[in-house]
Design an enzyme around this catalytic site. Structure first.
Site, PDB file in Angstrom:
ATOM      1  CG  ASN A  83      -0.500  -0.074   2.602  1.00 11.61           C
ATOM      2  OD1 ASN A  83       0.404  -0.761   2.595  1.00 11.61           O
ATOM      3  ND2 ASN A  83      -1.325   0.391   3.535  1.00 11.61           N
TER       4      ASN A  83
ATOM      5  CD  GLU B  61      -1.812   4.549   4.690  1.00  8.97           C
ATOM      6  OE1 GLU B  61      -1.278   5.517   5.560  1.00  8.97           O
ATOM      7  OE2 GLU B  61      -2.550   3.550   5.030  1.00  8.97           O
TER       8      GLU B  61
ATOM      9  CB  CYS C 168      -5.527  -1.181  -1.804  1.00  9.17           C
ATOM     10  SG  CYS C 168      -6.998  -0.438  -0.691  1.00  9.17           S
TER      11      CYS C 168
ATOM     12  CD  GLU D 228      -5.436  -5.888  -1.906  1.00 11.69           C
ATOM     13  OE1 GLU D 228      -4.654  -4.682  -1.525  1.00 11.69           O
ATOM     14  OE2 GLU D 228      -6.233  -6.109  -0.985  1.00 11.69           O
TER      15      GLU D 228
ATOM     16  CB  CYS E  90     -11.372  -2.385  -0.153  1.00 16.91           C
ATOM     17  SG  CYS E  90     -10.533  -1.725  -1.604  1.00 16.91           S
TER      18      CYS E  90
ATOM     19  CB  CYS F  88      -8.670  -4.382  -3.919  1.00 17.13           C
ATOM     20  SG  CYS F  88      -7.698  -3.139  -3.703  1.00 17.13           S
TER      21      CYS F  88
HETATM   22  N1  THU Z   1      -5.435  -1.588   2.439  1.00 14.34           N
HETATM   23  C1  THU Z   1      -4.872  -2.618   1.470  1.00 14.34           C
HETATM   24  O1  THU Z   1      -3.781  -2.082   1.106  1.00 14.34           O
HETATM   25  N2  THU Z   1      -5.615  -3.450   1.150  1.00 14.34           N
HETATM   26  C2  THU Z   1      -6.390  -4.282   1.624  1.00 14.34           C
HETATM   27  O2  THU Z   1      -7.007  -5.118   1.474  1.00 14.34           O
HETATM   28  C3  THU Z   1      -7.211  -3.434   2.695  1.00 14.34           C
HETATM   29  C4  THU Z   1      -6.690  -1.931   2.930  1.00 14.34           C
HETATM   30  C5  THU Z   1      -4.840  -0.501   2.721  1.00 14.34           C
HETATM   31  C6  THU Z   1      -5.291   0.806   2.505  1.00 14.34           C
HETATM   32  C7  THU Z   1      -4.763   1.662   3.509  1.00 14.34           C
HETATM   33  O3  THU Z   1      -3.508   2.165   3.028  1.00 14.34           O
HETATM   34  C8  THU Z   1      -4.686   0.727   4.836  1.00 14.34           C
HETATM   35  O4  THU Z   1      -4.598  -0.396   4.428  1.00 14.34           O
HETATM   36  C9  THU Z   1      -5.690   0.916   5.871  1.00 14.34           C
HETATM   37  O5  THU Z   1      -7.079   1.068   5.177  1.00 14.34           O
END
Ligand code: THU
Length: 148
Positions: free
Chosen positions: A41, A43, A52, A54, A94, A97
């Protein structure tokens, strides 16, 4: 192979840029030729722009011209505590994704396996993408799947 894929996802989570949520996620895709591509991920200070793990790995696959080679994906994540990633709950993708994965799966003309694991790999769940996102709208609905 699942073990290798999960380890690759776990290692990728170590590169997460997640200073806002303090939740690190890694994703690893297994390709038809047995090779593995990873992502994590990413951010952003403007929170809603965060990507994310994925989505990052699938965009990387696309950049390498390998979207159609996707077979399986592993997702591993947990809470960042200093440099450690902790947690015993599996990370499930999510909704966005799931839709992004469906794009690759339909182009690959197959369902894909999604492994969802906790940071310590103590809990691992295995799903078909079609169970995580049933009745999807995808490239096949746009006439883009067979001869493109
Ligand atoms: N996140 C992912 O990278 N993949 C997921 O399947 C769930 C959430 C990340 C997004 C954000 O940077 C952090 O996790 C918290 O939501």
């Amino acid at each position: 192979m699942s073990e290798t894929l999960l380890q690759a996802a776990k290692e990728a989570a170590g590169n997460a840029h997640a200073p806002y949520s303090r939740f690190a996620v890694g994703a690893a895709v297994l390709l038809a030729d047995g090779s593995i591509v990873t992502g994590c991920n990413f951010e952003n200070a403007s929170y809603g722009l965060s990507l994310c793990a994925e989505t990052v790995v699938l965009a990387t696959l696309n950049a390498q011209g390998k979207l159609r080679q996707i077979r399986e994906i592993a997702i591993v994540g947990g809470t960042l505590n200093r440099r450690e990633i902790r947690g015993s709950s599996p990370v499930r993708p999510c909704g966005r994704c799931r839709q992004v994965m469906t794009e690759a799966a339909q182009l690959a003309l197959r369902d894909i396996i999604v492994h969802c694991a906790s940071a310590d790999l103590s809990v691992v769940e295995k799903f078909w993408l079609s169970d995580l996102l049933p009745l999807p709208f995808g490239p096949s609905d746009m006439g883009l799947v067979q001869d493109d």
